[in-house]
Design a protein around this motif. Structure first.
Motif, PDB file in Angstrom:
ATOM      1  N   GLU A  46       9.033  14.091  22.330  1.00  0.00           N
ATOM      2  CA  GLU A  46       7.868  13.655  21.561  1.00  0.00           C
ATOM      3  C   GLU A  46       6.857  14.796  21.460  1.00  0.00           C
ATOM      4  O   GLU A  46       6.714  15.601  22.371  1.00  0.00           O
ATOM      5  N   LEU A  47       6.172  14.797  20.329  1.00  0.00           N
ATOM      6  CA  LEU A  47       5.112  15.773  20.096  1.00  0.00           C
ATOM      7  C   LEU A  47       3.820  15.224  20.682  1.00  0.00           C
ATOM      8  O   LEU A  47       3.414  14.115  20.339  1.00  0.00           O
ATOM      9  N   VAL A  48       3.151  15.997  21.537  1.00  0.00           N
ATOM     10  CA  VAL A  48       1.942  15.495  22.186  1.00  0.00           C
ATOM     11  C   VAL A  48       0.677  16.203  21.735  1.00  0.00           C
ATOM     12  O   VAL A  48      -0.422  15.647  21.883  1.00  0.00           O
ATOM     13  N   TYR A  93       8.482  20.217  29.244  1.00  0.00           N
ATOM     14  CA  TYR A  93       7.554  20.513  28.157  1.00  0.00           C
ATOM     15  C   TYR A  93       8.036  21.745  27.391  1.00  0.00           C
ATOM     16  O   TYR A  93       8.441  22.756  27.986  1.00  0.00           O
ATOM     17  N   TYR A  94       7.971  21.640  26.073  1.00  0.00           N
ATOM     18  CA  TYR A  94       8.425  22.690  25.170  1.00  0.00           C
ATOM     19  C   TYR A  94       7.341  22.994  24.135  1.00  0.00           C
ATOM     20  O   TYR A  94       6.514  22.141  23.823  1.00  0.00           O
ATOM     21  N   CYS A  95       7.392  24.176  23.569  1.00  0.00           N
ATOM     22  CA  CYS A  95       6.553  24.467  22.414  1.00  0.00           C
ATOM     23  C   CYS A  95       7.467  24.831  21.231  1.00  0.00           C
ATOM     24  O   CYS A  95       8.634  25.188  21.416  1.00  0.00           O
ATOM     25  N   ASN A  96       6.931  24.706  20.042  1.00  0.00           N
ATOM     26  CA  ASN A  96       7.671  25.061  18.832  1.00  0.00           C
ATOM     27  C   ASN A  96       6.684  25.092  17.675  1.00  0.00           C
ATOM     28  O   ASN A  96       5.571  24.547  17.780  1.00  0.00           O
ATOM     29  N   PRO A 105       6.720  14.418  13.313  1.00  0.00           N
ATOM     30  CA  PRO A 105       6.858  15.822  13.697  1.00  0.00           C
ATOM     31  C   PRO A 105       8.059  16.465  13.029  1.00  0.00           C
ATOM     32  O   PRO A 105       9.056  15.806  12.733  1.00  0.00           O
ATOM     33  N   ARG A 106       7.942  17.761  12.816  1.00  0.00           N
ATOM     34  CA  ARG A 106       9.039  18.489  12.193  1.00  0.00           C
ATOM     35  C   ARG A 106       9.092  19.874  12.822  1.00  0.00           C
ATOM     36  O   ARG A 106       8.491  20.827  12.314  1.00  0.00           O
ATOM     37  N   SER A 107       9.807  19.981  13.926  1.00  0.00           N
ATOM     38  CA  SER A 107       9.925  21.273  14.590  1.00  0.00           C
ATOM     39  C   SER A 107      10.769  22.206  13.742  1.00  0.00           C
ATOM     40  O   SER A 107      11.682  21.780  13.038  1.00  0.00           O
TER      41      SER A 107
END
Length: 121
Positions: A46-48, A93-96, A105-107
């Motif tokens: 999920e995008l937080v 936790y990830y970033c993109n 969201p659209r990574s």
């Protein structure tokens, strides 16, 4: 090839704080919308939080008021300051780069290795 290197995770007690960092090999970083995501065991990613080039930020309701996303464009780095941590914040936790919204969201790129955050007493 775009790469993300996340760091700063660890084990923290409930109510504690952590600061995550993500270095992105993106040019130009300063105009790139960056997101922090998390994935808990058995759940979807999920995008937080999102940081956009104009300075605007958005947060998921679950972290609003506790997490703060920021960026240093001179270092190609985006941060996530996490305060008042709860056990339910436990996740990788990830970033993109994100070209969407919190709701959709659209990574953009492949994921880095992420950084594990564990909130437990």
């Amino acid at each position: 090839q775009v790469q993300f290197v996340e760091s700063g995770g660890g084990l923290v007690q409930p109510g504690g704080s952590l600061r995550l960092s993500c270095v992105a090999s993106i040019i130009p970083f300063r105009i790139t919308p960056m997101g922090w995501y998390r994935q808990a065991p058995g759940k979807q990613r999920e995008l937080v939080a999102i940081s956009r080039s104009g300075g605007s930020t958005n947060y998921a309701d679950s972290v609003k008021g506790r997490f703060t996303i920021s960026r240093d464009n001179t270092k190609n780095t985006v941060y996530l300051q996490m305060n008042s941590l709860k056990p339910e914040d436990t996740a990788v936790y990830y970033c993109n780069v994100d070209l969407g919204t919190l709701e959709r969201p659209r990574s953009r790129y492949s994921w880095g290795q992420g950084t594990q955050v564990t909130v437990s007493s």
